[in-house]
Design a protein around this motif. Structure first.
Motif, PDB file in Angstrom:
ATOM      1  N   SER A  65      32.769  34.045  29.723  1.00 21.07           N
ATOM      2  CA  SER A  65      33.142  35.097  30.679  1.00 21.07           C
ATOM      3  C   SER A  65      34.417  35.818  30.259  1.00 21.07           C
ATOM      4  CB  SER A  65      33.334  34.484  32.077  1.00 21.07           C
ATOM      5  OG  SER A  65      34.315  33.456  32.027  1.00 21.07           O
ATOM      6  N   LYS A  66      34.578  36.056  28.937  1.00 24.10           N
ATOM      7  CA  LYS A  66      35.719  36.874  28.529  1.00 24.10           C
ATOM      8  C   LYS A  66      35.597  38.281  29.104  1.00 24.10           C
ATOM      9  CE  LYS A  66      36.794  34.452  24.214  1.00 24.10           C
ATOM     10  NZ  LYS A  66      36.952  34.586  22.741  1.00 24.10           N
ATOM     11  N   SER A  67      34.368  38.743  29.250  1.00 19.90           N
ATOM     12  CA  SER A  67      34.109  40.030  29.907  1.00 19.90           C
ATOM     13  C   SER A  67      33.623  39.722  31.318  1.00 19.90           C
ATOM     14  CB  SER A  67      33.058  40.833  29.132  1.00 19.90           C
ATOM     15  OG  SER A  67      33.496  41.080  27.808  1.00 19.90           O
ATOM     16  N   PHE A  68      34.487  40.010  32.276  1.00 25.80           N
ATOM     17  CA  PHE A  68      34.235  39.578  33.663  1.00 25.80           C
ATOM     18  C   PHE A  68      34.826  40.614  34.607  1.00 25.80           C
ATOM     19  CE2 PHE A  68      36.079  37.454  37.377  1.00 25.80           C
ATOM     20  CZ  PHE A  68      34.934  36.909  37.950  1.00 25.80           C
ATOM     21  N   TYR A  69      34.106  40.925  35.672  1.00 19.82           N
ATOM     22  CA  TYR A  69      34.658  41.855  36.659  1.00 19.82           C
ATOM     23  C   TYR A  69      34.100  41.526  38.047  1.00 19.82           C
ATOM     24  CZ  TYR A  69      30.274  44.491  36.015  1.00 19.82           C
ATOM     25  OH  TYR A  69      28.977  44.871  35.938  1.00 19.82           O
ATOM     26  N   VAL A  70      34.867  41.975  39.075  1.00 18.79           N
ATOM     27  CA  VAL A  70      34.490  41.761  40.482  1.00 18.79           C
ATOM     28  C   VAL A  70      34.454  43.120  41.167  1.00 18.79           C
ATOM     29  CG1 VAL A  70      35.088  40.669  42.672  1.00 18.79           C
ATOM     30  CG2 VAL A  70      35.575  39.492  40.529  1.00 18.79           C
ATOM     31  N   VAL A  71      33.348  43.415  41.840  1.00 17.71           N
ATOM     32  CA  VAL A  71      33.172  44.670  42.580  1.00 17.71           C
ATOM     33  C   VAL A  71      32.927  44.320  44.044  1.00 17.71           C
ATOM     34  CG1 VAL A  71      31.773  46.731  42.877  1.00 17.71           C
ATOM     35  CG2 VAL A  71      32.270  45.891  40.580  1.00 17.71           C
ATOM     36  N   LEU A  72      33.694  44.959  44.960  1.00 17.50           N
ATOM     37  CA  LEU A  72      33.560  44.684  46.394  1.00 17.50           C
ATOM     38  C   LEU A  72      33.238  45.966  47.150  1.00 17.50           C
ATOM     39  CD1 LEU A  72      36.564  42.259  47.004  1.00 17.50           C
ATOM     40  CD2 LEU A  72      34.165  41.663  46.649  1.00 17.50           C
ATOM     41  N   LEU A  73      32.613  45.812  48.305  1.00 21.56           N
ATOM     42  CA  LEU A  73      32.225  46.945  49.147  1.00 21.56           C
ATOM     43  C   LEU A  73      33.414  47.426  49.958  1.00 21.56           C
ATOM     44  CD1 LEU A  73      29.954  48.771  50.351  1.00 21.56           C
ATOM     45  CD2 LEU A  73      29.657  47.011  52.124  1.00 21.56           C
ATOM     46  N   ASN A  74      33.701  48.730  49.875  1.00 22.10           N
ATOM     47  CA  ASN A  74      34.724  49.343  50.723  1.00 22.10           C
ATOM     48  C   ASN A  74      34.107  49.622  52.084  1.00 22.10           C
ATOM     49  OD1 ASN A  74      36.407  51.276  52.060  1.00 22.10           O
ATOM     50  ND2 ASN A  74      37.402  51.659  50.104  1.00 22.10           N
ATOM     51  N   GLN A  75      34.642  48.986  53.136  1.00 23.58           N
ATOM     52  CA  GLN A  75      34.045  49.103  54.474  1.00 23.58           C
ATOM     53  C   GLN A  75      34.181  50.514  55.039  1.00 23.58           C
ATOM     54  OE1 GLN A  75      35.813  46.097  56.897  1.00 23.58           O
ATOM     55  NE2 GLN A  75      34.820  44.407  55.837  1.00 23.58           N
ATOM     56  N   TYR A  76      35.146  51.274  54.552  1.00 21.38           N
ATOM     57  CA  TYR A  76      35.350  52.613  55.101  1.00 21.38           C
ATOM     58  C   TYR A  76      34.469  53.654  54.396  1.00 21.38           C
ATOM     59  CZ  TYR A  76      39.393  50.394  57.217  1.00 21.38           C
ATOM     60  OH  TYR A  76      40.213  49.574  57.938  1.00 21.38           O
ATOM     61  N   SER A  77      34.439  53.615  53.032  1.00 27.86           N
ATOM     62  CA  SER A  77      33.635  54.596  52.300  1.00 27.86           C
ATOM     63  C   SER A  77      32.211  54.121  52.054  1.00 27.86           C
ATOM     64  CB  SER A  77      34.318  54.911  50.962  1.00 27.86           C
ATOM     65  OG  SER A  77      34.378  53.731  50.166  1.00 27.86           O
ATOM     66  N   GLN A  78      31.925  52.807  52.328  1.00 30.80           N
ATOM     67  CA  GLN A  78      30.602  52.220  52.117  1.00 30.80           C
ATOM     68  C   GLN A  78      30.139  52.375  50.670  1.00 30.80           C
ATOM     69  OE1 GLN A  78      28.669  50.401  54.295  1.00 30.80           O
ATOM     70  NE2 GLN A  78      30.550  50.418  55.520  1.00 30.80           N
ATOM     71  N   SER A  79      31.096  52.271  49.739  1.00 34.79           N
ATOM     72  CA  SER A  79      30.764  52.340  48.314  1.00 34.79           C
ATOM     73  C   SER A  79      31.369  51.133  47.614  1.00 34.79           C
ATOM     74  CB  SER A  79      31.298  53.638  47.693  1.00 34.79           C
ATOM     75  OG  SER A  79      32.709  53.679  47.798  1.00 34.79           O
ATOM     76  N   LEU A  80      30.819  50.792  46.437  1.00 36.52           N
ATOM     77  CA  LEU A  80      31.320  49.661  45.672  1.00 36.52           C
ATOM     78  C   LEU A  80      32.536  50.092  44.860  1.00 36.52           C
ATOM     79  CD1 LEU A  80      27.956  48.154  44.366  1.00 36.52           C
ATOM     80  CD2 LEU A  80      29.346  47.366  46.281  1.00 36.52           C
ATOM     81  N   GLU A  81      33.606  49.294  44.960  1.00 33.43           N
ATOM     82  CA  GLU A  81      34.842  49.615  44.260  1.00 33.43           C
ATOM     83  C   GLU A  81      35.279  48.411  43.434  1.00 33.43           C
ATOM     84  OE1 GLU A  81      37.792  50.903  46.982  1.00 33.43           O
ATOM     85  OE2 GLU A  81      36.745  52.763  47.496  1.00 33.43           O
TER      86      GLU A  81
END
Length: 854
Positions: A65-81
């Protein structure tokens, strides 16, 4: 031979099974260690920016997992950030540029599917070709995405990728990622709460620091004022206590030493007629005395000519000499040259008579502006003292032949002054004692009626100017006091009153006033109250103390206290009215069983003719009154909505409330009849006012099992264009029983409009909004005010608005002060508000156009 083959195959099978078990235990061990480390990080890291790298470090031990990322949902814009990103090939700039495209890529695909997905490079290209998602970034040889859940809702995606063809992801490694994702949401929530707590602690610490600074400044100012006052007293005493001018000079020097650095000090006198300056007093480390000189251009002459205090340091001294303002008759040795010089003129009504000078050598002290201010302050008093002494000395010189008689007369005057001073001091003591005796009770030393009424009058006048500064009066009458006097005698009764007064004093604050009116009657004045409950708390403390037995003359006595409480209100114009109402409430408490307190209500003093009482009950006449007002929207192009207040007004009770009805109605049936009558009249008035929706308050009594039938029958009889919205108080609904909640839901199912009043007065319970289908939600004035003051309450409001939008509820903010904050309403997402707090009758409201950043 066959037996050997059989044994060999069994051993091979057992070895294979043991390897599988070993791999299983190894995987379990890895999972356990990873989750323990994740829990430790969630408990220790201070912010989210540190949590994600810590999770990455944990994963690298078990997963490629040297290449690793976390994407979470923005509750206000309803988009993944993007929340965290680390990649072997793509830099962070690439990820940021694509932050708005995660919805379209493989990450968005996993988020929509809600399940773990693993791709090889070829599989990802094939899926992109099929249009399942777009290929973003540098293609990876192996890619795995795991959804992150919070309870049953997916809130983001955890993804890892490998650019090595030989380094793929096994099922055990994918299982580890899935377990990590299960606990990731909990870890994020814990860190967020810790961040919020630390932020609140910093804010409160900063507020306390500012408060302490202000307090220290005030203390310093008071100390300075007290110091100046004491200095003036000491200087004034010199006029009478100094034996001669030399003694006066010495005492002045001692006083100046307490103010500032005065190791080198001289006092100079200026004779304007002769133009000479003399130095009758001089203490200096280089000069024993200073000879008189003609008026020239020295530092002293500069003070006399300008009649102002002069502060001279080496730089200014150089400027004065270069400009010619100051001239030296002879060079001054460097070691004898003052490094800081401060001179103040001695001014009287006749002009400047001299100056007072302090100086320092070799930078032992640097005089400041504060020193300058203090020296200027005391120089005027010193000048007056010296002027008096100089005049006396001149008179003594001009009348040398009468020296003996003058001395004798002076002695007599001193004796007379001392005698007069003693008489003055004695008279002050007598006056103070007389004042104390006139305004305090001789037995308990508490303030008496006269002092209490004086203070109450001041408090009332202050309240009339500042209505937000509330106060309360407690009228206390001791129970069974006559029995104590009769059984143990008046001496024991007096001792009992003294003990009681000491106990009462423990129940109030320092600025509150406790007084004895006479006999066993006491009164308490409570000021600076924020809510009436504070007065009731004091009454409860007194009652609890009086419940304990008293021991006098070896006997145990049981007493009590009947207390009447009246709270400040605008109708009070005289102290007699306040005492009267508190006394009436006290008698009501005594007649209701003693050892308790009662709040004053107009019913206690209202006189009703006997014939009227026989003909009708005091709750029978309940006229309905309406007041016109407006409901304001933030859309200036939209017209203000018509608004009316509807509330029952009784000739004795005034504006009725459900708490008062419960207290004064003789039984539950009568209470129900009064409420139904109010409901019918509100409906009739709403039709007369031609409004489409009438918001009318109702109590929880109407939702009880037997009363609910009469309630619905009354509602079914109403016909017309207007509709009733039945407002129920949030606190009553929160504590309602299961039957009441069921009946409330039944009202909504039957098509009646219902609303929740005073929402979030003390706490914000969103489950009330989700469980019951309300049509209107009236925020409490307390919550509306706090939303404008504290950011944390805005978060709660956004949650409320999110639910009300989904449930199609209309939200109205209320409170008298909210009219001053219209510009802030759009920011918080509120479109409607009203400045009144009574029940409302308004025309049909349009849909709330609230701006919500979701």
């Amino acid at each position: 031979m066959e037996d050997k083959l059989s044994v060999s195959s069994k051993l091979a099978y057992q070895n294979k099974r043991l390897r599988a078990l070993l791999e299983k235990y190894k995987q379990s061990h890895h999972l356990q260690n990873a989750l323990i480390q994740l829990s430790e990080q969630a408990s220790t890291v201070a912010e989210l920016t540190l949590l994600y790298p810590a999770i990455h470090d944990i994963l690298q031990k078990y997963v490629p997992s040297k290449s690793f990322y976390v994407v979470l949902l923005n509750q206000y814009s309803q988009s993944l950030e993007l929340s965290y990103f680390s990649d072997e090939k793509d830099g962070i700039a690439v990820a940021l540029n694509q932050s708005n495209s995660f919805d379209e890529g493989a990450t968005g695909y996993v988020f929509k599917q809600g399940k773990t997905t693993c791709f090889t490079k070829q599989q990802m290209q094939d899926a992109a070709a099929e249009g399942l998602f777009k290929a973003l970034g540098t293609p990876a040889e192996h890619w795995v995405g795991v959804p992150v859940y919070q309870e049953h809702n997916i809130i983001g995606v955890l993804a890892a990728q490998s650019y090595d063809t030989k380094q793929g992801y096994s099922s055990q490694q994918i299982q580890l990622l899935e377990f990590m994702s299960l606990y990731l949401a909990t870890a994020i929530e814990r860190v967020k709460k810790r961040e919020l707590l630390e932020s609140e602690v910093k804010i409160r610490t900063r507020a306390l620091t500012q408060s302490n600074d202000a307090l220290n400044l005030e203390i310093e100012q008071r100390k300075r004022a007290l110091q100046r006052q004491q200095i003036l007293f000491k200087i004034s005493e010199i006029a009478t206590q100094a034996k001669n001018l030399d003694d006066a000079y010495f005492k002045i020097h001692e006083i100046i030493k307490t103010i500032t650095y005065a190791e080198n000090l001289y006092i100079a006198l200026y004779d304007k007629e002769t133009g000479w300056i003399s130095f009758p007093y001089c203490v200096d480390e280089f000069k024993e005395n200073t000879q008189p000189r003609r008026f020239a251009k020295g530092y002293s002459e500069l003070v006399i000519s300008t009649e102002e205090t002069q502060l001279i340091h080496p730089c200014r001294a150089k400027e004065l000499i270069e400009s010619g303002v100051v001239q030296r008759s002879a060079p001054v040795p460097k070691e004898q040259m003052a490094t800081s010089w401060l001179g103040a003129p001695l001014k009287t009504a006749q002009g400047v008579i001299g100056l007072l000078v302090c100086q320092a050598y070799d930078n032992k002290h640097i005089f400041s502006r504060d020193d300058c201010e203090l020296i200027t302050f005391v120089s005027h008093q010193i000048a007056a003292v010296l002027q008096t002494k100089l005049v006396n000395q001149a008179i003594a010189k001009s009348h040398q032949e009468l020296e003996f008689r003058v001395n004798e007369k002076t002695k007599e005057l001193r004796q007379t002054n001392l005698h007069l001073q003693m008489q003055i001091d004695e008279r002050k003591k007598i006056e103070q004692q007389l004042y104390h005796d006139a305004h305090h009770d001789s037995l308990t030393s508490l303030p008496n009626r006269s002092l209490f009424l004086t203070q109450l009058e001041k408090t009332l006048q202050h309240y009339q100017r500042f209505p937000e500064h509330h106060f309360a009066v407690l009228f206390i009458d001791l129970d069974k006091f006559k029995d104590i006097n009769d059984q143990l005698g008046h001496h024991a009764g007096d001792q009992f009153l003294i003990n009681v007064s000491e106990l009462f004093a423990q129940c109030i604050r320092e600025h509150d006033l406790l007084a004895r009116l006479g006999g066993d009657e006491f009164v308490i004045l409570l000021t600076h109250l924020t809510e009436p409950q504070q007065a009731e708390d004091v009454a409860n403390r007194i009652i609890d103390l009086m419940k304990k037995p008293f021991y006098l003359k070896g006997e145990s006595l049981q007493s009590g206290a009947s207390i009447g409480i009246t709270y400040s209100k605008k109708s009070y114009t005289h102290t007699d009215e306040i005492i009267r109402d508190a006394d009436a409430a006290m008698y009501h408490a005594k007649n209701s069983g003693k050892n308790r307190y009662e709040l004053f209500h107009p019913l206690l003093t209202q006189s009703i003719p006997a014939q009227t009482l026989k003909a009708q009950h005091h709750l029978d006449i309940l006229p309905m009154s309406f007041r016109s007002s407006e409901i304001i929207t933030l859309d200036e192009q939209q017209q203000s909505e018509s608004l009316f207040e509807a509330f029952g007004e009784h000739p004795i009770l005034g504006f009725t409330s459900f708490d008062i009805l419960k207290k004064f109605a003789s039984d539950k049936e009568q209470h129900l009849q009064v409420e139904l009558q109010l409901l019918q009249r509100a409906y009739a008035q709403a039709i007369t006012a031609n409004v489409a929706m009438a918001l009318v308050p109702c109590s929880g009594l109407l939702l009880e099992e037997h009363e609910f039938v009469l309630f619905t029958d009354t509602l079914n009889k109403q016909q017309g264009q207007s509709q009733l919205c039945l407002l129920f108080d949030e606190q009553e609904i929160r504590h309602a029983c299961a039957t009441q909640i069921k009946n409330l839901k039944t009202l909504s199912q039957l098509g009646y409009s219902i609303g929740l009043n005073n929402f979030a007065k003390d706490r914000c319970e969103l489950n009330l909004l989700t469980d019951i289908n309300f049509d209107y939600l009236l925020l409490s004035s307390t919550f509306s005010k706090r939303v404008l003051q504290q950011e944390s309450y805005d978060f709660q409001l956004q949650g409320v608005l999110a639910i009300t939008k989904l449930k199609a509820m209309k939200v109205i903010a209320k409170g008298p002060s909210i009219l001053n904050f219209r510009a802030l309403l759009d920011k918080h997402g509120l479109a409607f508000f009203v400045g009144k707090q009574h029940a409302l009758v308004c025309s049909e409201l349009p849909e709330v156009q609230a701006t919500q950043s979701l």
